[in-house]
Design a protein around this motif. Structure first.
Motif, PDB file in Angstrom:
ATOM      1  N   VAL A  73      42.741  44.111  47.738  1.00 48.88           N
ATOM      2  CA  VAL A  73      41.951  44.204  46.522  1.00 48.88           C
ATOM      3  C   VAL A  73      42.707  43.512  45.390  1.00 48.88           C
ATOM      4  N   GLU A  74      41.976  42.698  44.645  1.00 49.39           N
ATOM      5  CA  GLU A  74      42.551  41.936  43.540  1.00 49.39           C
ATOM      6  C   GLU A  74      41.692  42.173  42.295  1.00 49.39           C
ATOM      7  N   THR A  75      42.315  42.577  41.203  1.00 46.86           N
ATOM      8  CA  THR A  75      41.594  42.775  39.947  1.00 46.86           C
ATOM      9  C   THR A  75      41.151  41.426  39.403  1.00 46.86           C
ATOM     10  N   LEU A  76      39.917  41.381  38.914  1.00 48.46           N
ATOM     11  CA  LEU A  76      39.376  40.157  38.327  1.00 48.46           C
ATOM     12  C   LEU A  76      39.107  40.359  36.841  1.00 48.46           C
ATOM     13  N   LYS A  77      39.250  39.289  36.075  1.00 53.25           N
ATOM     14  CA  LYS A  77      38.879  39.339  34.655  1.00 53.25           C
ATOM     15  C   LYS A  77      37.364  39.377  34.574  1.00 53.25           C
ATOM     16  N   LEU A  78      36.848  40.042  33.552  1.00 51.34           N
ATOM     17  CA  LEU A  78      35.404  40.228  33.435  1.00 51.34           C
ATOM     18  C   LEU A  78      34.653  38.923  33.206  1.00 51.34           C
ATOM     19  N   ASP A  79      35.340  37.889  32.709  1.00 54.99           N
ATOM     20  CA  ASP A  79      34.679  36.601  32.489  1.00 54.99           C
ATOM     21  C   ASP A  79      34.903  35.619  33.631  1.00 54.99           C
ATOM     22  N   ASP A  80      35.473  36.071  34.735  1.00 55.43           N
ATOM     23  CA  ASP A  80      35.696  35.237  35.914  1.00 55.43           C
ATOM     24  C   ASP A  80      34.343  34.784  36.474  1.00 55.43           C
TER      25      ASP A  80
END
Length: 97
Positions: A73-80
């Motif tokens: 699992v990798e956290t993503l930025k909300l604007d990705d």
């Protein structure tokens, strides 16, 4: 129609595989937290919870039921761009909840 505020996003994948999906977690004043998992054309049900963790865990479980292997699992930025595409795909699910 309920208003959903996106507060977190993550990419979940099977280690050493191309299988992946995006988990989207939302906050809503009316019913706490919700989340869904978008894997290509598949979209999970909208999961509910009192904490962020509850819909996140339900999304992980839903993904795991459709795939076999160790999870990453990798956290993503909300604007990705991955997050924005997942939001577009899940628009109907959110509108109908």
């Amino acid at each position: 129609m309920k208003k959903f505020n996106l507060i977190a996003a993550a990419k979940i994948s099977i280690v050493d595989s191309y299988e992946n999906a995006n988990i989207l977690i939302f906050k809503n004043a009316d019913f706490g937290f919700s989340g869904l998992c978008v894997q290509g054309s598949l979209i999970s049900p909208l999961f509910q919870g009192k904490t962020e963790r509850e819909p996140y865990d339900s999304c992980r479980e839903w993904f795991s039921e459709h795939q076999d292997g160790f999870l990453d699992v990798e956290t993503l930025k909300l604007d990705d761009t991955q997050v924005l595409r997942a939001l577009e795909r899940s628009e109907d699910t959110l509108k109908n909840s």
